[in-house]
Design a protein around this motif. Structure first.
Motif, PDB file in Angstrom:
ATOM      1  N   SER A  18      31.128  14.370  28.936  1.00 18.00           N
ATOM      2  CA  SER A  18      30.712  15.125  30.117  1.00 18.00           C
ATOM      3  C   SER A  18      30.460  14.219  31.311  1.00 18.00           C
ATOM      4  O   SER A  18      30.649  14.625  32.461  1.00 18.00           O
ATOM      5  CB  SER A  18      29.452  15.943  29.809  1.00 18.00           C
ATOM      6  N   ARG A  19      30.020  12.987  31.063  1.00 21.09           N
ATOM      7  CA  ARG A  19      29.827  11.999  32.134  1.00 21.09           C
ATOM      8  C   ARG A  19      30.306  10.663  31.603  1.00 21.09           C
ATOM      9  O   ARG A  19      30.084  10.317  30.446  1.00 21.09           O
ATOM     10  CB  ARG A  19      28.353  11.908  32.550  1.00 21.09           C
ATOM     11  N   THR A  20      30.942   9.882  32.456  1.00 16.91           N
ATOM     12  CA  THR A  20      31.467   8.585  32.014  1.00 16.91           C
ATOM     13  C   THR A  20      31.095   7.433  32.932  1.00 16.91           C
ATOM     14  O   THR A  20      31.053   6.295  32.486  1.00 16.91           O
ATOM     15  CB  THR A  20      33.004   8.631  31.909  1.00 16.91           C
ATOM     16  N   THR A  21      30.820   7.684  34.202  1.00 20.00           N
ATOM     17  CA  THR A  21      30.590   6.588  35.149  1.00 20.00           C
ATOM     18  C   THR A  21      29.152   6.491  35.628  1.00 20.00           C
ATOM     19  O   THR A  21      28.796   5.515  36.294  1.00 20.00           O
ATOM     20  CB  THR A  21      31.506   6.748  36.384  1.00 20.00           C
ATOM     21  N   ASP A  22      28.301   7.468  35.286  1.00 21.17           N
ATOM     22  CA  ASP A  22      26.939   7.475  35.834  1.00 21.17           C
ATOM     23  C   ASP A  22      25.969   8.150  34.880  1.00 21.17           C
ATOM     24  O   ASP A  22      25.251   9.071  35.246  1.00 21.17           O
ATOM     25  CB  ASP A  22      26.919   8.190  37.186  1.00 21.17           C
ATOM     26  N   VAL A  23      25.915   7.668  33.649  1.00 16.97           N
ATOM     27  CA  VAL A  23      25.049   8.282  32.643  1.00 16.97           C
ATOM     28  C   VAL A  23      23.652   7.660  32.746  1.00 16.97           C
ATOM     29  O   VAL A  23      23.503   6.444  32.591  1.00 16.97           O
ATOM     30  CB  VAL A  23      25.618   8.068  31.231  1.00 16.97           C
ATOM     31  N   PRO A  24      22.613   8.454  32.984  1.00 13.10           N
ATOM     32  CA  PRO A  24      21.261   7.883  33.115  1.00 13.10           C
ATOM     33  C   PRO A  24      20.814   7.202  31.825  1.00 13.10           C
ATOM     34  O   PRO A  24      21.049   7.699  30.719  1.00 13.10           O
ATOM     35  CB  PRO A  24      20.394   9.108  33.421  1.00 13.10           C
ATOM     36  N   ALA A  25      20.183   6.060  31.960  1.00 15.87           N
ATOM     37  CA  ALA A  25      19.711   5.294  30.802  1.00 15.87           C
ATOM     38  C   ALA A  25      18.821   6.148  29.914  1.00 15.87           C
ATOM     39  O   ALA A  25      17.909   6.821  30.395  1.00 15.87           O
ATOM     40  CB  ALA A  25      18.952   4.061  31.271  1.00 15.87           C
ATOM     41  N   VAL A  70      22.419   8.162  24.758  1.00 16.23           N
ATOM     42  CA  VAL A  70      22.975   6.874  25.165  1.00 16.23           C
ATOM     43  C   VAL A  70      21.871   5.822  25.200  1.00 16.23           C
ATOM     44  O   VAL A  70      20.682   6.147  25.260  1.00 16.23           O
ATOM     45  CB  VAL A  70      23.669   6.973  26.544  1.00 16.23           C
ATOM     46  N   PRO A  71      22.232   4.532  25.188  1.00 18.64           N
ATOM     47  CA  PRO A  71      21.222   3.467  25.215  1.00 18.64           C
ATOM     48  C   PRO A  71      20.470   3.399  26.544  1.00 18.64           C
ATOM     49  O   PRO A  71      20.883   3.971  27.551  1.00 18.64           O
ATOM     50  CB  PRO A  71      22.057   2.192  24.993  1.00 18.64           C
ATOM     51  N   GLN A  72      19.370   2.662  26.516  1.00 23.22           N
ATOM     52  CA  GLN A  72      18.588   2.414  27.719  1.00 23.22           C
ATOM     53  C   GLN A  72      19.214   1.330  28.590  1.00 23.22           C
ATOM     54  O   GLN A  72      19.069   1.339  29.802  1.00 23.22           O
ATOM     55  CB  GLN A  72      17.170   1.977  27.328  1.00 23.22           C
ATOM     56  N   ARG A  73      19.914   0.402  27.959  1.00 18.08           N
ATOM     57  CA  ARG A  73      20.391  -0.781  28.682  1.00 18.08           C
ATOM     58  C   ARG A  73      21.543  -0.426  29.612  1.00 18.08           C
ATOM     59  O   ARG A  73      22.477   0.284  29.243  1.00 18.08           O
ATOM     60  CB  ARG A  73      20.833  -1.848  27.684  1.00 18.08           C
ATOM     61  N   LEU A  74      21.477  -0.955  30.829  1.00 21.22           N
ATOM     62  CA  LEU A  74      22.493  -0.666  31.833  1.00 21.22           C
ATOM     63  C   LEU A  74      23.790  -1.406  31.534  1.00 21.22           C
ATOM     64  O   LEU A  74      23.797  -2.482  30.933  1.00 21.22           O
ATOM     65  CB  LEU A  74      21.992  -1.059  33.220  1.00 21.22           C
ATOM     66  N   GLY A  75      24.875  -0.811  31.961  1.00 24.55           N
ATOM     67  CA  GLY A  75      26.181  -1.440  31.816  1.00 24.55           C
ATOM     68  C   GLY A  75      27.169  -0.512  31.142  1.00 24.55           C
ATOM     69  O   GLY A  75      26.864   0.643  30.848  1.00 24.55           O
ATOM     70  N   ARG A  97      35.624   6.080  23.726  1.00 28.69           N
ATOM     71  CA  ARG A  97      35.686   6.175  25.189  1.00 28.69           C
ATOM     72  C   ARG A  97      34.549   5.328  25.768  1.00 28.69           C
ATOM     73  O   ARG A  97      33.505   5.156  25.140  1.00 28.69           O
ATOM     74  CB  ARG A  97      35.521   7.614  25.664  1.00 28.69           C
ATOM     75  N   SER A  98      34.749   4.843  26.980  1.00 27.63           N
ATOM     76  CA  SER A  98      33.695   4.060  27.629  1.00 27.63           C
ATOM     77  C   SER A  98      32.812   4.958  28.487  1.00 27.63           C
ATOM     78  O   SER A  98      33.225   6.039  28.922  1.00 27.63           O
ATOM     79  CB  SER A  98      34.304   2.956  28.492  1.00 27.63           C
ATOM     80  N   PHE A  99      31.596   4.503  28.707  1.00 25.20           N
ATOM     81  CA  PHE A  99      30.698   5.170  29.642  1.00 25.20           C
ATOM     82  C   PHE A  99      29.784   4.122  30.250  1.00 25.20           C
ATOM     83  O   PHE A  99      29.447   3.126  29.611  1.00 25.20           O
ATOM     84  CB  PHE A  99      29.888   6.283  28.963  1.00 25.20           C
ATOM     85  N   ARG A 100      29.385   4.350  31.485  1.00 27.85           N
ATOM     86  CA  ARG A 100      28.515   3.405  32.193  1.00 27.85           C
ATOM     87  C   ARG A 100      27.099   3.971  32.268  1.00 27.85           C
ATOM     88  O   ARG A 100      26.891   5.086  32.752  1.00 27.85           O
ATOM     89  CB  ARG A 100      29.031   3.139  33.607  1.00 27.85           C
ATOM     90  N   VAL A 101      26.139   3.195  31.769  1.00 25.47           N
ATOM     91  CA  VAL A 101      24.730   3.572  31.841  1.00 25.47           C
ATOM     92  C   VAL A 101      24.145   3.030  33.146  1.00 25.47           C
ATOM     93  O   VAL A 101      24.291   1.834  33.453  1.00 25.47           O
ATOM     94  CB  VAL A 101      23.954   3.022  30.631  1.00 25.47           C
ATOM     95  N   VAL A 102      23.512   3.910  33.895  1.00 26.45           N
ATOM     96  CA  VAL A 102      22.896   3.527  35.169  1.00 26.45           C
ATOM     97  C   VAL A 102      21.410   3.878  35.120  1.00 26.45           C
ATOM     98  O   VAL A 102      20.954   4.603  34.236  1.00 26.45           O
ATOM     99  CB  VAL A 102      23.576   4.252  36.356  1.00 26.45           C
TER     100      VAL A 102
END
Length: 714
Positions: free
Chosen positions: A490-497, A547-552, A572-577
């Motif tokens: 549902s989200r891949t580039t801006d997933v909240p930590a 998702v994890p807490q750690r950003l990246g 699939r990749s996702f970015r944690v912000v």
């Protein structure tokens, strides 16, 4: 259920029953029976229930060990007598799981079979069967089991008169035969197309694992190093009628990113030492019939670019290829009965071998996404020797475009499956020149690299395992792996930590099995770790995944299992912000000072101003000592409602938040002694002109490092 789980079930049930029907010491051969021919001979099977019940147990002469198959019909077990023999009797010593319907067959070549006995009323126990026939191979072929388990034999004994048509003991002659464009590899003068896999498990597991590979058509495995630990692998290969491409590791092996920088022009000591090792282990194993050929080095022509450049790099590559030739000469002097090759990561290494390594018997190359260009490269290069493919599969991490998060876009499960088929087809399409392949990779690894390439991650069979089985002409049928055709986040580039995402997976099972999902995350693109860790999930599709807490940028893996030892894996990749904070960041762009900051080193300097620049990729980093502080000047006394700290991996285990109106007198608003880094979103309200973070205990051996120090006002 994994295959190993079947073993556990057997331990709880079947073994107890089996103890009641172990072979008796009764006379089991007639006066007319000839010699026992099968004991200790190479044996293969259609399947094995687990590592504890291999095919080899049926011919080891030990009445306390057994072969057992998976729980399906049909199943078979065959023994290679080494030469055509006259067969007059077969004895089956059954465990409780016996066959009511089966046949005994013989074959001269292991392909065409003649039936010499059949029954539909097998009774278990010890069955002594008078037969009449001849062949090198003798096979039990089960068509009907007595219960819900598989077939299980304590011993499979073949009696008769031995033949003399096989190779004499100790001979294992392998050679490249033919002429330009019409070569073949001959093993004991019989054609041998390399149908192989690279070998990952410990050599001590070879006796249990090789029968599985033999059953799917694999006849060769490849290693990267040869030493005292290699013997069980060579012995098991010989026992199963298989062979090993025996590697010798040379620095800087492994191509791009490889370690160790040897100077092949000047380092005489290294070359002397390695030549001695090569001579030592060639002498040790030259008469072992598990050896197919020797492979000196792996990707070092390419890897030397990590150590040298310009004209010096060229001289190093020439010196390396010259040393490879010295090794080939030394091997030939010790062992004239096995060819020698050298592997590199690109066909661009072949000109060096062509000019400076004339004693190599054949070429070798590792090629993935460009494997179908190897044939044309060979033609364009005007080469006069055949080659084998020593690694291949789907396109690698270094060959694919980046996804929306800027990391390599991993092929799907089905693309990886098809990558193995394509690689094999392109190689066998170069008739008379390409002599086969050892595809990458067979092992039990279950990490980032294993999911990308391994056929059996975590000892579970992937769709690629079945593709290789089909390519190599192995036994077909049986339960197969789940097929994943789509995976969407549902989200891949801006997933909240620490938040959740919704994951939709389209998957089917060819056998109609009930499927389970396990979600894992990997932080390889954050910290280089290949480990995959299970993350919480709920639902039955769509799924809610934490998702994890750690950003990246992380990778999400969905392991879809069918309960029969098969797995489909999609990623699939996702970015944690950092989680969004309502209100205004009153610290944004304001002056910041610190007790210290790192001014030298990779990426330095890391000044305190980075914590208020609004850029989550720049950071402040302190000296490596306690305590340290960083503070923001808001310009005037300002009230605020929340503070957000975005940590780099060098975080604070213990710290406090303080405010001051004048920069001298401080009031504490918050403190903790169990900080864990990542993002600290603190509901801390207060007022002051200055806001300070004071670290009193570091979470690592480094300093304190902060990407952002946000102070928010509603």
């Amino acid at each position: 259920m994994k295959l190993l789980s079947f073993t556990a079930v057997t331990a709880a049930g079947l073994l107890l029953l089996g103890s009641l029907v172990q072979p008796a010491a009764a006379h089991e051969t007639s006066a007319q029976a000839g010699s026992l021919l099968s004991q200790g001979k190479p044996v293969t099977a259609s399947s094995s229930e687990g590592a504890g019940t291999p095919a080899t147990a049926a011919v080891d002469g030990d009445p306390g060990t057994r072969w057992s198959s998976t729980f399906a019909d049909p199943q078979w077990l065959q023994v290679d007598l080494g030469a055509t023999a006259t067969i007059d009797q077969v004895v089956l010593q059954w465990e409780a799981a016996y066959a009511t319907g089966y046949r005994i067959e013989v074959s001269a070549d292991g392909t065409q079979w003649n039936q010499v006995y059949s029954t539909t009323t097998g009774h278990g126990g010890t069955e002594t069967l008078p037969v009449s026939g001849s062949g090198r191979y003798v096979r039990f072929y089960g068509t009907q089991r007595v219960g819900g388990y598989g077939y299980s034999l304590w011993e499979f004994k073949v009696y008769g008169t031995p033949g003399t048509g096989g190779p004499p003991p100790g001979s294992g002659t392998v050679r490249v035969a033919g002429s330009q464009g019409n070569w073949q590899l001959l093993v004991n003068n019989a054609p041998w197309t390399v149908k192989g896999l690279t070998w990952g498990p410990p050599a001590t597991e070879a006796a249990q694992r090789l029968p599985e590979l033999k059953s799917i058509g694999v006849n060769t495995v490849r290693t990267w190093g040869t030493d005292a630990s290699s013997k069980p692998l060579f012995d098991a290969a010989a026992a199963n009628g298989m062979r090993v491409v025996a590697g010798y590791w040379l620095q800087p092996g492994g191509g791009p990113g490889s370690g160790g920088c040897v100077n092949y022009v000047t380092d005489t000591n290294y070359k002397t030492t390695m030549l001695g090792e090569i001579q030592r282990w060639t002498t040790e194993y030259k008469d072992n019939q598990g050896v197919l050929l020797w492979d000196v080095g792996n990707e070092s022509v390419l890897g030397l670019q990590n150590c040298f450049s310009g004209a010096e790099l060229e001289q190093q590559r020439i010196a390396y290829a010259t040393f490879v030739n010295d090794a080939a000469k030394a091997i030939h002097a010790i062992d004239p009965n096995h060819p020698v090759t050298s592997t590199d990561a690109w066909t661009g290494a072949w000109p060096y071998f062509k000019q400076y390594s004339p004693d190599l018997d054949l070429l070798a190359v590792n090629s993935y996404g460009h494997v179908c260009q190897v044939k044309q490269d060979w033609i364009n290069g005007g080469y006069t020797k055949p080659y084998i493919l020593t690694e291949s599969g789907p396109a690698g991490e270094w060959e694919v475009p980046n996804d929306a998060n800027g990391v390599p876009n991993q092929p799907t499960d089905l693309q990886k499956r098809d990558g193995y088929t394509q690689a094999w087809n392109c190689i066998i399409g170069h008739t008379g020149v390409a002599l086969g392949a050892t595809l990458f990779h067979y092992g039990s690894e279950n990490d980032f690299g294993a999911v990308w390439f391994n056929l059996t991650p975590g000892n579970e069979k992937s769709p690629a395992w079945y593709a290789v089985r089909q390519a190599y002409g192995g036994a077909s049928g049986g339960n197969t792996a789940p097929v994943i055709t789509a995976m969407n986040l549902s989200r891949t580039t801006d997933v909240p930590a620490g938040g959740t995402i919704t994951v939709n997976v389209a998957v089917s099972d060819p056998d109609g099995d009930a499927l389970t999902h396990e979600f894992k995350v990997g932080g390889k693109y954050i910290d280089g770790s290949g480990a995959l860790v299970t993350t919480p999930s709920s639902g039955n599709g769509p799924f809610t995944v934490t998702v994890p807490q750690r950003l990246g940028v992380w990778k999400l893996y969905d392991y879809v299992r069918d309960g029969h030892g098969n797995v489909g894996i999609e990623t699939r990749s996702f970015r944690v912000v950092a989680p969004p904070v309502s209100g205004t960041n009153v610290a944004r762009g304001k002056p910041a000072t610190a007790s210290s900051y790192q001014q030298v080193g990779d990426g330095a300097p890391y000044p305190p101003s980075n914590v208020t620049d609004g850029n989550a990729t720049t950071r402040w980093a302190s000296d490596w000592s306690d305590p340290q502080w960083v503070q923001v000047d808001l310009g005037q006394v300002t009230s605020f409602d929340r503070i957000q700290l975005i940590w780099e991996p060098a975080y604070a285990r213990a710290y406090r938040i303080e405010v001051s109106d004048d920069g001298n007198s401080w009031r504490q608003l918050y403190s903790t002694a169990d900080g864990n880094g990542d993002v600290d979103d603190l509901g801390v309200a207060g007022s002051g002109r200055y806001v300070r973070l004071t670290g009193t205990q570091r979470g690592t051996g480094f300093g304190y490092s902060l990407y952002e120090f946000g102070v928010y006002k509603q």
